[in-house]
Design a protein around this motif. Structure first.
Motif, mmCIF file in Angstrom:
data_model
loop_
_atom_site.group_PDB
_atom_site.id
_atom_site.type_symbol
_atom_site.label_atom_id
_atom_site.label_comp_id
_atom_site.label_asym_id
_atom_site.label_seq_id
_atom_site.Cartn_x
_atom_site.Cartn_y
_atom_site.Cartn_z
ATOM 1 N N ILE A 183 42.572 30.097 43.590
ATOM 2 C CA ILE A 183 43.999 30.122 43.925
ATOM 3 C C ILE A 183 44.739 31.135 43.046
ATOM 4 N N ARG A 184 44.371 31.185 41.769
ATOM 5 C CA ARG A 184 45.040 32.077 40.814
ATOM 6 C C ARG A 184 44.893 33.543 41.229
ATOM 7 N N PHE A 185 43.770 33.863 41.866
ATOM 8 C CA PHE A 185 43.599 35.227 42.395
ATOM 9 C C PHE A 185 44.265 35.358 43.769
ATOM 10 N N VAL B 285 35.096 37.546 42.728
ATOM 11 C CA VAL B 285 33.857 36.870 42.325
ATOM 12 C C VAL B 285 34.288 35.799 41.323
ATOM 13 N N MET B 286 34.058 34.553 41.666
ATOM 14 C CA MET B 286 34.687 33.467 40.906
ATOM 15 C C MET B 286 33.684 32.469 40.313
ATOM 16 N N PRO B 287 34.077 31.787 39.222
ATOM 17 C CA PRO B 287 33.196 30.827 38.550
ATOM 18 C C PRO B 287 33.441 29.388 39.019
ATOM 19 N N TRP B 288 32.620 28.515 38.519
ATOM 20 C CA TRP B 288 32.640 27.118 38.962
ATOM 21 C C TRP B 288 33.525 26.230 38.110
ATOM 22 N N ASN B 289 33.990 26.714 36.945
ATOM 23 C CA ASN B 289 34.566 25.747 35.994
ATOM 24 C C ASN B 289 35.923 25.175 36.416
ATOM 25 N N LEU C 206 36.037 36.053 49.212
ATOM 26 C CA LEU C 206 35.588 35.310 48.026
ATOM 27 C C LEU C 206 34.074 35.222 47.960
ATOM 28 N N LYS C 207 33.519 35.573 46.783
ATOM 29 C CA LYS C 207 32.128 35.214 46.495
ATOM 30 C C LYS C 207 32.241 34.184 45.369
ATOM 31 N N HIS C 208 32.109 32.918 45.762
ATOM 32 C CA HIS C 208 32.286 31.849 44.769
ATOM 33 C C HIS C 208 30.945 31.526 44.105
ATOM 34 N N ALA C 209 31.000 30.808 42.984
ATOM 35 C CA ALA C 209 29.768 30.387 42.303
ATOM 36 C C ALA C 209 28.968 29.486 43.249
ATOM 37 N N SER C 210 27.657 29.691 43.235
ATOM 38 C CA SER C 210 26.799 28.982 44.202
ATOM 39 C C SER C 210 26.911 27.464 44.092
ATOM 40 N N ASN C 211 27.073 26.942 42.864
ATOM 41 C CA ASN C 211 27.054 25.486 42.684
ATOM 42 C C ASN C 211 28.332 24.790 43.143
ATOM 43 N N ASN D 248 29.022 33.978 19.144
ATOM 44 C CA ASN D 248 28.950 33.905 20.607
ATOM 45 C C ASN D 248 29.687 32.701 21.169
ATOM 46 N N GLU D 249 29.938 32.772 22.453
ATOM 47 C CA GLU D 249 30.647 31.687 23.123
ATOM 48 C C GLU D 249 29.727 30.479 23.293
ATOM 49 N N LEU D 250 30.224 29.292 22.912
ATOM 50 C CA LEU D 250 29.481 28.041 23.168
ATOM 51 C C LEU D 250 30.222 27.359 24.319
ATOM 52 N N GLU E 37 38.204 38.765 33.971
ATOM 53 C CA GLU E 37 38.567 37.593 33.159
ATOM 54 C C GLU E 37 37.252 36.996 32.673
ATOM 55 N N LEU E 38 36.880 37.326 31.431
ATOM 56 C CA LEU E 38 35.528 36.948 30.990
ATOM 57 C C LEU E 38 35.557 35.845 29.935
ATOM 58 N N GLY E 39 34.516 35.771 29.158
ATOM 59 C CA GLY E 39 34.384 34.645 28.238
ATOM 60 C C GLY E 39 35.294 34.747 27.025
ATOM 61 N N THR F 227 36.042 36.581 37.554
ATOM 62 C CA THR F 227 36.188 35.640 36.449
ATOM 63 C C THR F 227 34.806 35.057 36.228
ATOM 64 N N GLY F 228 34.316 35.199 35.025
ATOM 65 C CA GLY F 228 32.962 34.703 34.765
ATOM 66 C C GLY F 228 32.462 35.206 33.436
ATOM 67 N N SER F 229 31.150 35.292 33.327
ATOM 68 C CA SER F 229 30.538 35.640 32.049
ATOM 69 C C SER F 229 30.585 37.143 31.794
ATOM 70 N N GLU F 230 30.342 37.467 30.538
ATOM 71 C CA GLU F 230 30.348 38.875 30.135
ATOM 72 C C GLU F 230 29.283 39.691 30.888
ATOM 73 N N THR G 133 35.818 25.499 29.288
ATOM 74 C CA THR G 133 37.047 26.214 29.628
ATOM 75 C C THR G 133 37.029 27.524 28.866
ATOM 76 N N CYS G 134 37.351 28.613 29.572
ATOM 77 C CA CYS G 134 37.283 29.927 28.910
ATOM 78 C C CYS G 134 38.217 29.992 27.714
ATOM 79 N N ILE G 135 39.428 29.413 27.838
ATOM 80 C CA ILE G 135 40.424 29.509 26.769
ATOM 81 C C ILE G 135 40.356 28.332 25.800
HETATM 82 P P1 NAP Z 1 28.761 33.645 35.771
HETATM 83 O O1 NAP Z 1 27.351 33.242 35.699
HETATM 84 O O2 NAP Z 1 29.135 34.994 35.325
HETATM 85 O O3 NAP Z 1 29.211 33.404 37.289
HETATM 86 C C1 NAP Z 1 30.498 33.737 37.750
HETATM 87 C C2 NAP Z 1 30.403 34.294 39.149
HETATM 88 O O4 NAP Z 1 29.722 35.546 39.118
HETATM 89 C C3 NAP Z 1 29.605 33.426 40.108
HETATM 90 O O5 NAP Z 1 30.178 33.538 41.383
HETATM 91 C C4 NAP Z 1 28.230 34.060 40.090
HETATM 92 O O6 NAP Z 1 27.496 33.800 41.276
HETATM 93 C C5 NAP Z 1 28.599 35.507 39.988
HETATM 94 N N1 NAP Z 1 27.603 36.378 39.358
HETATM 95 C C6 NAP Z 1 26.782 36.077 38.329
HETATM 96 N N2 NAP Z 1 26.071 37.169 37.978
HETATM 97 C C7 NAP Z 1 26.463 38.171 38.799
HETATM 98 C C8 NAP Z 1 26.098 39.536 38.932
HETATM 99 N N3 NAP Z 1 25.190 40.106 38.144
HETATM 100 N N4 NAP Z 1 26.684 40.272 39.906
HETATM 101 C C9 NAP Z 1 27.618 39.723 40.705
HETATM 102 N N5 NAP Z 1 28.011 38.440 40.626
HETATM 103 C C10 NAP Z 1 27.450 37.667 39.676
HETATM 104 O O7 NAP Z 1 29.701 32.713 34.932
HETATM 105 P P2 NAP Z 1 29.762 31.131 34.955
HETATM 106 O O8 NAP Z 1 28.621 30.598 34.169
HETATM 107 O O9 NAP Z 1 29.911 30.695 36.357
HETATM 108 O O10 NAP Z 1 31.152 30.874 34.172
HETATM 109 C C11 NAP Z 1 31.212 30.756 32.810
HETATM 110 C C12 NAP Z 1 31.799 31.986 32.169
HETATM 111 O O11 NAP Z 1 33.035 32.337 32.774
HETATM 112 C C13 NAP Z 1 32.144 31.729 30.722
HETATM 113 O O12 NAP Z 1 31.796 32.853 29.946
HETATM 114 C C14 NAP Z 1 33.656 31.559 30.733
HETATM 115 O O13 NAP Z 1 34.273 31.791 29.521
HETATM 116 C C15 NAP Z 1 34.046 32.514 31.785
HETATM 117 N N6 NAP Z 1 35.363 32.205 32.352
HETATM 118 C C16 NAP Z 1 36.407 33.020 32.080
HETATM 119 C C17 NAP Z 1 37.680 32.730 32.561
HETATM 120 C C18 NAP Z 1 38.857 33.621 32.278
HETATM 121 O O14 NAP Z 1 39.891 33.432 32.894
HETATM 122 N N7 NAP Z 1 38.757 34.580 31.389
HETATM 123 C C19 NAP Z 1 37.871 31.588 33.319
HETATM 124 C C20 NAP Z 1 36.773 30.771 33.584
HETATM 125 C C21 NAP Z 1 35.530 31.104 33.099
HETATM 126 P P3 NAP Z 1 26.320 32.688 41.288
HETATM 127 O O15 NAP Z 1 26.934 31.389 40.998
HETATM 128 O O16 NAP Z 1 25.805 32.773 42.687
HETATM 129 O O17 NAP Z 1 25.341 33.119 40.263
#
Ligand code: NAP
Length: 455
Positions: free
Chosen positions: A139-141, A128-132, A154-159, A359-361, A229-231, A206-209, A262-264
């Motif tokens: 690729i990293r996964f 499950v991957m983010p858009w950033n 892959l379930k990628h971010a919708s955008n 919190n994360e900005l 891999e979270l925020g 990789t995505g939000s908390e 960028t997460c880091i």
């Molecule tokens: P996000 O809202 O958590 O979305 C990430 C992925 O998770 C998307 O594919 C999203 O799908 C999906 N998703 C969201 N809620 C879900 C749920 N309840 N169940 C299953 N899948 C779900 O995060 P984001 O806004 O895209 O990315 C920003 C965050 O990612 C920041 O906190 C950043 O720090 C973190 N990040 C961390 C790393 C790292 O390596 N540690 C790298 C990059 C980013 P949809 O798009 O369809 O909602």
């Protein structure tokens, strides 16, 4: 039929609309991925590496097209999108050339005739991957997972759905068998059903908390391994012996690259009292001078954020921090223009308990924090629920290393912004997640570490 619509964050205009697949279609794709796994796992490293080199060449050969797509979908400046694609090719080549040695059997001397540890693939991995970093995160996964003999869905971010399909296409064009890497264009609500599918053996997110908590708990219920891999809200400590020009250049780049998403990235700047005012003045000057604009314009320093809802959320966090006593030094106003733009913003004199400290900005907003001395700086840096990547800027490398070792984070760099590098492990502690990507640690996350004993 449900669809995913992608929107250009620079203009607010629709780019494309993709039909979402149903849960049954997703299950069929997972069944195919499992079938492919049964033959893919039999291939040797040389056979897999050959395809991985081909993938690297295809990524590079189509660099401009992929870079334009990433920029169009999530607003990254075009130069940074090009670098992202180059880095993807680098990761492909790294694992093509090193997977065999990273996963070589390890002989362990025991009373057996022969005993050793061997690393076997486990099956279909869900990502499950983010858009950033719409290409690089995937690729990293995928590259280490596939080189180890697994297959991936892959379930990628919708955008960034266009990037997801472009990646799937690149794998197919490189000659990977159908089902080795599959894009599932599904609603995130279906992720639970996918995790529960018997053919899914592990999940990486990789995505939000909040997304991490949800996916990890579902996977936990199903006893499936996860990597998270979270925020992050990473601290960069600026010491009083620093080269101020260099430190403020790095701080500006660190806070504005990838449009602040960028997460880091450096998010909290913990600055020693003696140089606090000087740092803040020069940093403010440079952040103010950085050009915000259309991301395809080569002279743009930073573009829009990825979505207007994320921009509005960030603005609320800025307002909250100011209401809590934070000092707004620069920016902090939504500009009167189309798109998801937010200006370079600085919040100073932040303390624990304020939004911008705790919190994360995730956007172009910097938090500046005053510290009495080195020990206080470390204490403030570690006063966070996150621990991903942090840094120290100093004229004295030994002093920097001493502090770096005390920072609670997965990576701590001295006199350099934290970056991921295929040769080194990448990941976090605390609420930034667990598990590691890249290097030997990453490729060993999704394998069966198996003991063989021969009497
Ligand atoms: P996000 O809202 O958590 O979305 C990430 C992925 O998770 C998307 O594919 C999203 O799908 C999906 N998703 C969201 N809620 C879900 C749920 N309840 N169940 C299953 N899948 C779900 O995060 P984001 O806004 O895209 O990315 C920003 C965050 O990612 C920041 O906190 C950043 O720090 C973190 N990040 C961390 C790393 C790292 O390596 N540690 C790298 C990059 C980013 P949809 O798009 O369809 O909602």
């Amino acid at each position: 039929m449900a669809t995913t619509i992608t929107i250009n964050p620079s203009t607010g205009e629709k780019i494309a609309e993709y039909n979402r697949i149903t849960i049954n279609e997703a299950k069929e794709k997972i069944t195919q991925s499992k079938k492919t796994f049964d033959s893919w796992k039999q291939k040797n490293f040389e056979e897999r590496a050959q395809l991985m080199h081909k993938l690297a060449a295809i990524l590079e050969g189509n660099k401009e097209e992929y870079a334009q797509l990433a920029t169009r979908e999530m607003g990254k400046t075009i130069g940074q999108s090009r670098k992202e694609i180059e880095k993807c090719a680098l990761v492909c080549r790294y694992y093509a050339d090193h997977s065999k040695e990273l996963l070589a059997d390890e002989i362990v001397k025991t009373e057996a005739t022969k005993s050793y540890v061997t690393f076997k693939p486990i099956g279909v991995i869900l990502a499950v991957m983010p858009w950033n970093f719409p290409f690089y995160q995937v690729i990293r996964f995928a590259v280490p997972a596939l080189m180890a003999g697994n297959t991936g869905v892959l379930k990628h971010a919708s955008n960034v759905q266009g990037c997801a399909f472009a990646l799937e296409d690149a794998f197919v064009k490189s000659g990977f068998p159908t089902g080795t890497f599959t894009n599932l264009n599904i609603d995130s609500k279906l992720v639970k059903d996918i995790i529960e599918n018997k053919n899914i053996m592990a999940v990486t997110l990789t995505g939000s908390e909040p997304a991490g908590r949800s996916v990890a708990s579902i996977a936990g219920q199903n006893l499936k391994k996860t990597v998270m891999e979270l925020g992050g809200s990473d601290a960069y400590i600026i010491l009083d012996d620093v080269d101020m020009e260099e430190a403020t250049d790095m701080a500006t780049l660190g806070r504005l690259q990838n449009n602040g998403q960028t997460c880091i990235a450096a998010k909290r700047f913990v600055v020693l009292d003696e140089i606090y005012d000087e740092f803040l003045a020069l940093f403010t000057k440079k952040m103010k001078a950085a050009k915000m604009g259309e991301p395809t314009d080569e002279t743009t320093y930073y573009g829009p954020m990825a979505r207007t809802d994320l921009r509005d959320q960030l603005h609320e966090q800025v307002l909250k921090t100011v209401a809590q006593g934070g000092r707004l030094v620069l920016g902090g106003e939504i500009p009167d223009r189309n798109g998801a733009y937010y200006p370079a913003t600085i919040l100073a004199d932040l303390e624990p308990g304020m939004e911008g400290f705790d919190n994360e900005l995730f956007g172009p907003v910097a938090s500046v924090i005053r510290a009495k001395d080195d020990a206080h700086a470390v204490e403030l840096a570690n006063n966070s629920v996150f621990g991903l990547g942090s840094g120290v800027f100093t004229g004295n490398k030994e002093r920097g290393e001493r502090l770096a070792l005390q920072l609670e984070a997965g990576s701590s760099f001295v006199n350099k912004l934290v970056v991921s590098d295929p040769r080194l492990p990448f990941g976090g502690i605390k609420n930034s997640g667990y598990g590691r990507e890249l290097a030997a640690y990453g490729i060993r996350e999704f394998v069966n570490t198996k003991t063989i004993w021969i009497n």
